[in-house]
Design a protein around this motif. Sequence first.
Motif, mmCIF file in Angstrom:
data_model
loop_
_atom_site.group_PDB
_atom_site.id
_atom_site.type_symbol
_atom_site.label_atom_id
_atom_site.label_comp_id
_atom_site.label_asym_id
_atom_site.label_seq_id
_atom_site.Cartn_x
_atom_site.Cartn_y
_atom_site.Cartn_z
ATOM 1 N N SER A 156 0.857 -1.190 0.000
ATOM 2 C CA SER A 156 0.000 0.000 0.000
ATOM 3 C C SER A 156 0.887 1.232 0.000
ATOM 4 N N GLY A 157 0.279 2.357 -0.346
ATOM 5 C CA GLY A 157 0.996 3.624 -0.255
ATOM 6 C C GLY A 157 1.344 3.945 1.191
ATOM 7 N N THR A 158 0.468 3.543 2.107
ATOM 8 C CA THR A 158 0.732 3.763 3.529
ATOM 9 C C THR A 158 2.019 3.054 3.944
ATOM 10 N N TYR A 180 -1.104 14.377 2.573
ATOM 11 C CA TYR A 180 -1.522 13.019 2.945
ATOM 12 C C TYR A 180 -0.498 12.021 2.426
ATOM 13 N N HIS A 181 0.011 11.205 3.339
ATOM 14 C CA HIS A 181 0.996 10.199 2.927
ATOM 15 C C HIS A 181 0.616 8.819 3.439
ATOM 16 N N GLY A 182 -0.632 8.659 3.858
ATOM 17 C CA GLY A 182 -1.076 7.343 4.282
ATOM 18 C C GLY A 182 -1.650 7.344 5.682
ATOM 19 N N GLU A 231 3.761 15.991 -1.435
ATOM 20 C CA GLU A 231 3.035 15.598 -2.649
ATOM 21 C C GLU A 231 3.214 16.712 -3.680
ATOM 22 N N ASP A 244 6.062 12.174 -2.800
ATOM 23 C CA ASP A 244 4.983 11.192 -2.766
ATOM 24 C C ASP A 244 4.212 11.257 -4.085
ATOM 25 N N VAL A 249 2.337 8.692 -5.161
ATOM 26 C CA VAL A 249 1.335 7.615 -5.106
ATOM 27 C C VAL A 249 0.163 7.956 -6.032
ATOM 28 N N LEU A 250 -0.272 9.197 -5.966
ATOM 29 C CA LEU A 250 -1.420 9.609 -6.775
ATOM 30 C C LEU A 250 -0.973 10.258 -8.092
ATOM 31 N N MET A 304 7.722 7.800 -3.322
ATOM 32 C CA MET A 304 6.669 6.855 -2.940
ATOM 33 C C MET A 304 5.743 6.643 -4.136
ATOM 34 N N LYS A 361 -1.112 2.921 -6.001
ATOM 35 C CA LYS A 361 -2.312 3.034 -6.858
ATOM 36 C C LYS A 361 -2.082 2.510 -8.289
ATOM 37 N N VAL A 389 -1.047 -2.245 -3.574
ATOM 38 C CA VAL A 389 0.360 -2.026 -3.943
ATOM 39 C C VAL A 389 0.910 -0.751 -3.341
#
Length: 422
Positions: A126-128, A154-156, A201, A234, A236-237, A258, A261, A269
């Motif tokens: 996970s991103g977390t 937000y990072h998880g 982010e 980050d 992730v998104l 990071m 998604k 993932v």
Amino acid sequence: MTSPQSPIRATYHERTEKSREAHAKARDLLPGGTSRQAGFWAPYPLTYASAKGAHLTDIDGNRYFDLINNYTAMVHGHSYPPIVEAVRKQSALGTGWAGSNLAQLELAEQITDRMSSLDQVRFTNSGTEAGALAFNIARKVTGRPKLLMARFGYHGSLMEFETGSFGHEGPVTLLATYNDLANFERVLAEHGDDIAAVFLEPVLGSGGVVTGEADFLKGVQRAAQKAGALFVLDEVLTLRFHYSGMQGALGLTPDLTMLGKLIGGGFPVGAVGGNREILKIFDPDDLKLFHTGTFNANPVTMVAGGISLAHTTKDVIARMDTQAATLRTALTEAAHELGLPFSTNHHASCLNLYFSDHPPQSSIVRKDTELIGRFHIAAMNRGLFIAPRGMIALSTIMTQDHISEITECAKMAIADVAAEAE
Ligand SMILES: Cc1ncc(COP(=O)(O)O)c(C=O)c1O
């Protein structure tokens, strides 16, 4: 949130009786009735039965355009045929073992080919977990205890990050204001010796699709590295926004990145990538940081992620961006024609809607909670599923006809909100 007498809420109740019953049972079995706060909204969340392409179907049989796509993870919509086929094949060959698989090499190669700051990738679920791992790496490399992140970033779902996403500092979490370089520099000047990593982010996703200014992002990278902290970007998104992530678009060179998604093709993932020098911390011959996980880099996620990434081409990214811009213009015009205050944040294929004249600093501190709650329910009544906070994330399989249909449904939902506001 709508009032119990609200026609919007009454319609929701009429259409979604089975979801209401399922939620009543869920409240008994699951704390808060859910396994995921982002999957809950008042009065009760929908329980979906299936999803295909651009659509979700709930257990009452109602169909919705999915306009959030599991918070940006389903970049190619649902049950994307190439992924379904690859996962079917992989499932028959085995879904996990405590050894390597070739699919993780292929996915790591694709990622490192696209993103020049990454020589190597360590996969998580996970991103977390990627955030937790990045912080562990930074603490080990620097010997320092704290992190600095943006207020409302937000990072998880880890306490060290969550406190910051709600705007509060914590024992190890320092905060500075997004897009305010001087503020980040000041915190780094005061606390630099304690800061292991600065997390950022490139676009605040959960905070309301707030675009990071290029000079700000580059300046924070410079200040973090000058203070001897690792700069953790980050993505992730944001990997969905540009072929090589926002770092490629803006020429950033983070120490760690990071990911999540999109690189899982719809399966759980996360990943941390970086250069060899830092990641040699995991070298089994000279192990400095222990990291493992039963499902890390499992072959199902890896094959799905490989297809998901390979199919996220420059062309489909550009098409999603154009569609989001079209939708934004249409919704803004519709709301203004009906006399409602309305504004949006927009970056590439994502939007965040606000029933206020200007977007707030973050969707955490918005003043239009009542109206956005009403619109969220009205949109479902009209066959559209968006995030309760007004976020929209398009997918690559949407057509122009879909966008036109979505626009018409959204206009009706805005009119429902306007009628109730009178
Ligand atoms: C920027 C960012 N980082 C980290 C995460 C956490 O990822 P996950 O939900 O996979 O744990 C998210 C999830 O929304 C995210 O948007």
